[in-house]
Design a protein around this motif. Structure first.
Motif, short mmCIF file in Angstrom:
data_model
loop_
_atom_site.label_atom_id
_atom_site.label_comp_id
_atom_site.label_asym_id
_atom_site.label_seq_id
_atom_site.Cartn_x
_atom_site.Cartn_y
_atom_site.Cartn_z
N THR A 213 0.83 -1.20 0.00
CA THR A 213 0.00 0.00 0.00
C THR A 213 0.87 1.25 0.00
OG1 THR A 213 -1.81 -1.12 1.16
CG2 THR A 213 -1.76 1.28 1.29
N VAL B 142 -6.18 2.86 -3.76
CA VAL B 142 -5.97 3.19 -2.35
C VAL B 142 -7.00 4.26 -1.97
CG1 VAL B 142 -4.36 4.04 -0.61
CG2 VAL B 142 -3.50 2.73 -2.57
N THR C 149 -6.69 6.06 3.60
CA THR C 149 -5.44 5.30 3.70
C THR C 149 -4.29 6.09 3.11
OG1 THR C 149 -6.65 3.22 3.56
CG2 THR C 149 -4.30 3.15 3.06
#
Length: 341
Positions: free
Chosen positions: A20, A31, A35
């Motif tokens: 990520t 994403v 986040t």
């Protein structure tokens, strides 16, 4: 970012996977906005520079005018305000006053030349009851958003952010009375400042209600907001028989402790001392300082939010947001003479 070690550190800080983090840093889709912000915040907290494509364009400059940074509460407050401004996309311009340096009005002119979107004044001339307030009305008249912290004047159509200085003094006196102290002194700065006036009001009211003391003149000592000022004030109050001393700043409290020790008096065994601010590292002094905590985090957020409301079109008006303080009991206060009998 070079290497998996840094990716893993950032991932751990953000609470996400290394994959990520990699997607965010490389601008890849997939994403969520929340986040993505977690990863960017982790970058900022760990001191890494954001990749150029991820850097937020500044919404504008905000002036932040503070007193000298010798007192650790001011850099802590400035840092909290700067963090909040940055989170809202504004670039803070810190102007720190110092003895013999540029005065507040000169900093204001420099900030105006740089076309700032607003100015925050911390413990400035607005806190001085003898100063002219037209320096601020000129700013509001030209439509510049301003917020004034630690002080108040009814003559300025602008928002003020303050701690509850009266409550702070009452909390300190109540604590010392509960410990058995009857002869309690107050060490603070010059009488012309609004926070000083308010602390005196809270102190005298508490002394009257809790101890029946109606004449506090001999128990109040004015000096400078510094260790040396506290030492001088503390020496005078100790000579007048005070066993508990309330101080208007943590630095003054450290000076009072020094004055007590110079006279061979133990703190808190023979003299109890209460500070104000709960400055960084003050919990690690000898003894750890009992103090009244100034809520700088909440005050900083409110300062920025109030300024942004003005920037976004809210009409400026004379109002004051007052924040409650909290007593933090540590090792510089102990039983008074009444308890020791």
């Amino acid at each position: 970012m070079n290497g998996n070690a840094r990716l893993s550190d950032i991932a751990a800080q953000a609470g996400v996977s290394e994959a990520t983090v990699s997607r965010v840093l490389n601008g890849k889709p997939g994403v969520s906005a929340g986040t993505r912000q977690l990863v960017l915040t982790a970058l900022d907290l760990m001191g890494y520079e954001r990749p150029q494509r991820l850097r937020q364009r500044s919404n504008g400059l905000i002036g932040l005018v503070t007193p000298e940074l010798d007192n650790p509460i001011f850099p802590a407050f400035a840092q909290a305000i700067e963090k909040s401004l940055t989170q809202h996309g504004y670039t803070p311009v810190l102007c720190t006053q110092s003895p013999g340096g540029a005065p507040e009005d000169e900093f204001t002119e420099l900030l105006l030349e740089r076309d700032v979107s607003g100015i925050i004044f911390v413990s400035g001339l607005h806190a001085d009851t003898t100063a002219r307030m037209d320096r601020y009305t000129r700013l509001t008249d030209r439509g510049l958003p301003i917020v004034l912290v630690d002080g108040y004047s009814e003559h300025i159509e602008a928002p003020f952010i303050s701690p509850d200085d009266r409550l702070a003094a009452r909390l300190a006196v109540q604590h010392l009375v509960d410990l058995g102290h009857e002869r309690i002194g107050l060490a603070l700065g010059q009488r012309r400042f609004v926070p000083v006036i308010r602390k005196i009001e809270g102190f005298t009211q508490a002394m009257s209600q809790l101890l029946g003391v109606t004449d506090c003149d001999e128990l109040i000592q004015h000096s400078l907001f510094s260790v040396e000022g506290g030492q001088a004030a503390g020496a005078a109050l100790i000579e007048r028989g005070c066993t508990g001393i309330v101080c208007a700043s943590d630095l003054m409290a450290l000076g009072v402790i020094r004055a007590a020790r110079e006279r061979g008096l133990a703190v808190p065994g023979e003299v109890s001392v209460v500070g104000f601010d709960d400055s960084p590292l003050i919990a690690f002094t000898d003894p750890p300082l009992t103090t009244v905590r100034k809520p700088i985090g909440a005050m900083a957020i409110a300062t920025v939010q109030t300024l942004l409301e003005e920037i976004n079109g809210a009409a400026p008006k004379n109002m004051e947001l007052v924040f409650q303080c909290e007593l933090v009991v540590r090792g510089s206060t102990g039983s008074g003479p009444l308890v020791n009998r």
